[in-house]
Design an enzyme around this catalytic site. Structure first.
Site, PDB file in Angstrom:
ATOM      1  N   SER A  42      41.601  40.709  48.099  1.00 13.36           N
ATOM      2  CA  SER A  42      40.662  39.974  47.406  1.00 13.36           C
ATOM      3  C   SER A  42      39.157  40.963  47.200  1.00 13.36           C
ATOM      4  CB  SER A  42      40.452  38.632  47.298  1.00 13.36           C
ATOM      5  OG  SER A  42      39.077  38.678  49.017  1.00 13.36           O
ATOM      6  N   LYS A 102      33.973  36.725  51.254  1.00  9.62           N
ATOM      7  CA  LYS A 102      33.112  37.077  49.521  1.00  9.62           C
ATOM      8  C   LYS A 102      32.101  38.001  49.071  1.00  9.62           C
ATOM      9  CE  LYS A 102      37.891  34.779  48.007  1.00  9.62           C
ATOM     10  NZ  LYS A 102      38.550  35.399  47.939  1.00  9.62           N
TER      11      LYS A 102
END
Length: 269
Positions: A42, A102
């Protein structure tokens, strides 16, 4: 004449040594740096599957989630410090309890929207500049042996997997400072993840996205919907990731022929 310690005394000393070593390691992990392996794609290409890093837990202060199993008897955050947009952050998922990593996109009070794969931050498009193609071999990656997703379709085992790469430049929220980093594209979607509603980040919360924009469950997806993260409360922040320490492309750490030596001590943009 000095007396030699008996066998029982030696065992006790060994237990004491192991105990204090574990205490010291626990304090170090809780207060300073926590090790973290990258298990998914990701955050490509900033972070690759198999990257190993230490998370700076001093960066944003401490909450109960700073301790293993959320055992710290802390309400809110101690020694709290505001993160900057563009920081790569490890946080605890507010619902599942899993650790996520993230990039921080939205601060409290910001509005965030996705339009055709571009971020609209507080009504202004965040600039992107094309930066060629990110390539990798289509093969199992890491201990979970996941295959990468490719913009150029099914390429077959051993083929070249491609994704379009751009450099995105985000205002950090501190003066005129900016943060530039690579983002990847796999496909264009009429809805999520490329197009979204306008989100307003509540006070005391943050909005996160992965750099591999079409392969990231993040704040664009509401909690409980498709594994989404939603808005992340400040107390769930664990720390900031600044540098990759070690990296291996293989499924086992001791497969030295899979080590990515060019990523040892690699700075995270």
């Amino acid at each position: 004449m000095a007396k030699a310690k008996g066998e029982g005394g030696g065992i006790v000393e060994t237990i004491k040594t192991v105990f204090w070593a574990l205490v010291i390691a626990g304090v170090f992990r809780t207060l300073f740096f926590q090790p973290f392996w990258i298990p998914s794609e990701s955050m490509k290409s900033s972070l690759l599957i198999g990257d190993f890093l230490f998370v700076n837990k001093m960066a944003y202060g401490y909450s109960k989630y700073s301790c293993p199993f959320a055992l710290c008897p802390i309400t809110g955050r101690l020694f709290a410090s505001e993160p900057e947009r563009g920081d790569v952050v490890v946080f605890r998922h507010p619902v599942t309890g899993d650790d996520f990593i993230k990039r921080l996109i939205g601060l409290p009070g910001d509005t965030v929207q996705m339009k055709d794969g571009r971020i609209i931050l507080n009504g202004t498009e965040v600039p992107q500049v094309a930066d060629g193609i990110f390539t990798e071999t289509f093969e199992p990656q890491g201990p979970m042996k996941n295959y990468p997703r490719c913009e150029n379709g099914a390429v077959g085992i051993g083929g070249t997997c491609q994704k379009s790469r751009s450099v995105e430049t985000l205002p950090t929220g501190t003066g005129d400072a900016t943060r530039a980093y690579p983002v990847l594209n796999i496909y264009d979607a009429p809805g999520l993840p490329d197009n979204s509603e306008t989100f307003t980040v509540p006070e005391g919360h943050y909005f996160f996205m992965g750099d591999n924009r079409d392969n990231s469950q993040d704040s664009r997806f509401r909690q409980g919907a498709q594994g989404g993260v939603g808005m992340v409360p400040a107390e769930y922040l664990i720390g900031r990731a600044d540098r990759v320490i070690f990296s291996s492309a293989g499924s086992r750490l001791w497969y030295f022929w899979t080590w990515r030596t060019d990523r040892f001590f690699h700075r995270i943009d």
